[in-house]
Design an enzyme around this catalytic site. Structure first.
Site, mmCIF file in Angstrom:
data_model
loop_
_atom_site.group_PDB
_atom_site.id
_atom_site.type_symbol
_atom_site.label_atom_id
_atom_site.label_comp_id
_atom_site.label_asym_id
_atom_site.label_seq_id
_atom_site.Cartn_x
_atom_site.Cartn_y
_atom_site.Cartn_z
ATOM 1 N N MET A 173 13.380 35.483 7.998
ATOM 2 C CA MET A 173 12.845 36.122 9.513
ATOM 3 C C MET A 173 11.334 35.982 9.673
ATOM 4 S SD MET A 173 15.120 39.382 9.375
ATOM 5 C CE MET A 173 14.123 40.394 8.190
ATOM 6 N N TYR A 205 7.233 35.124 8.944
ATOM 7 C CA TYR A 205 6.169 35.770 8.223
ATOM 8 C C TYR A 205 5.950 35.198 6.614
ATOM 9 C CZ TYR A 205 1.927 38.643 8.087
ATOM 10 O OH TYR A 205 0.684 39.241 8.025
ATOM 11 N N LEU A 206 6.228 33.941 6.823
ATOM 12 C CA LEU A 206 6.510 33.269 5.554
ATOM 13 C C LEU A 206 5.397 33.315 4.372
ATOM 14 C CD1 LEU A 206 7.648 29.990 7.101
ATOM 15 C CD2 LEU A 206 9.019 31.872 6.459
ATOM 16 N N GLY A 227 7.228 32.941 -1.672
ATOM 17 C CA GLY A 227 8.523 32.979 -1.941
ATOM 18 C C GLY A 227 9.441 32.232 -1.000
ATOM 19 N N HIS A 228 9.171 32.217 0.203
ATOM 20 C CA HIS A 228 9.960 31.265 1.147
ATOM 21 C C HIS A 228 9.806 29.722 0.914
ATOM 22 C CE1 HIS A 228 9.202 35.083 3.653
ATOM 23 N NE2 HIS A 228 10.656 34.769 3.683
ATOM 24 N N GLN A 233 16.445 35.077 -5.112
ATOM 25 C CA GLN A 233 17.077 36.040 -6.024
ATOM 26 C C GLN A 233 16.642 37.680 -5.818
ATOM 27 O OE1 GLN A 233 19.480 36.171 -8.050
ATOM 28 N NE2 GLN A 233 19.090 38.187 -8.993
HETATM 29 O O1 PAF Z 1 16.707 37.492 3.687
HETATM 30 C C1 PAF Z 1 16.382 37.574 5.019
HETATM 31 O O2 PAF Z 1 14.880 37.280 5.333
HETATM 32 C C2 PAF Z 1 17.372 37.834 5.918
HETATM 33 O O3 PAF Z 1 18.175 39.076 5.308
HETATM 34 C C3 PAF Z 1 18.180 36.431 6.607
HETATM 35 C C4 PAF Z 1 18.949 36.030 5.500
HETATM 36 C C5 PAF Z 1 17.124 35.438 7.003
HETATM 37 C C6 PAF Z 1 19.186 36.783 7.637
HETATM 38 O O4 PAF Z 1 18.565 37.514 8.623
#
Ligand code: PAF
Length: 278
Positions: free
Chosen positions: A27, A29-30, A33-34, A145
């Site tokens: 979603m 705003y990385l 963790g992303h 996780q």
């Molecule tokens: O974990 C998230 O950021 C959201 O729940 C996802 C998996 C991108 C679905 O909108």
């Protein structure tokens, strides 16, 4: 790095991607963790696709969708710097066209814990993840996780709908004091930020009791509750010691059980979890 918006552009770009293709749904705003998900995908996938979409259907009526932090320019620049191949930025109109009527929902695993405090949340998640899977057709999809119940729900959905997609789960990335990284941490002021370490402390206290031989689920839940109660700026919404696949609470705890919690620090709702190991 290719950036696309429309489904047509995505399909065309997808055709030229060598496999295996890894998808990281986000979603935006990385944070680190992303990026760790992206790095992990880059290790074994020839092509890595990241989607950025603040999914309105997973926000409840009392949850502030508009206030969710966004910074697309910065996201695109960090994704490029780590070597992402394709970024998909669908709009709400693309994901939910007018007269949208089709939902994907799991019946059991989405009910307890987050599901009981955020009704409809997982229906929004499973619906959007289904749409992302259908559009991107990845070989592997990467989830953190940190959202343990989301992992269980997505695994269930992937099995039930027979997607030929491997679900890869990447360990939670933590700040040096143990706070799990989350876009929501930006809502915390200085005192709250310090208090927010209580989630990690509570999980580790319960783990320590487990390692010393405590096997009663109730006792581990009590340890987590007591630790959170001792922090004046925090209040627990739930603490749980459950089976990590079904999310059913456990009386007699064994290795692999999931400790999890949702805690308010000020107005910010934080979640965290820990898997018990021998
Ligand atoms: O974990 C998230 O950021 C959201 O729940 C996802 C998996 C991108 C679905 O909108």
């Amino acid at each position: 790095m290719i950036t696309v918006v429309s489904l047509q552009e995505l399909w065309e770009a997808r055709q030229d991607l060598p496999g295996p293709v890894g998808l990281i749904p986000t979603m935006g705003y990385l944070h680190e963790g992303h990026l760790i998900l992206v790095r992990q995908a880059l290790e074994t996938c020839a092509s890595v696709v990241v989607s950025i979409f603040v999914n309105p259907t997973q926000f409840g009526p009392a949850e502030d969708l508009e206030a969710y932090p966004r910074d697309i320019e910065r996201d695109l620049s960090v994704l490029k710097s780590v070597g992402t191949h394709l970024v998909w930025l669908p709009t709400p109109e693309i994901m939910y066209p007018a007269n949208f009527q089709t939902w994907v929902d799991t019946t059991d695993v989405s009910q307890p814990l987050e599901g009981s405090y955020r009704p409809g949340h997982f229906r929004g998640v499973t619906t959007v993840v289904t749409k992302l899977f259908n559009a991107v057709r990845p070989d592997r999809a990467y989830f953190g996780q940190k959202d343990a119940q989301q992992v269980a729900v997505v695994r269930q959905m992937t099995r039930d709908l027979s997607y030929p997609i491997e679900i890869e789960v990447v360990p939670t990335v933590r700040e040096s004091d143990g706070l799990a990284m989350s876009s929501r941490n930006t809502y915390l002021d200085e005192a709250q930020r310090e208090a927010a370490t209580v989630l990690y402390r509570a999980l580790r206290e319960a783990e320590s009791a487990y390692l010393q031989g405590e096997r009663r689920g109730d006792a581990l839940r009590r340890i987590m509750q007591d630790t959170i109660k001792a922090e004046p700026l925090a209040s627990a919404q739930y603490v749980s010691c459950a089976d990590r696949n079904t999310l059913h609470e456990i009386d007699l705890v064994t290795d692999g059980a999931l400790l999890s919690m949702a805690v308010y620090v000020g107005k910010t709702r934080l979640i965290d979890n820990w898997i018990l190991k021998p």
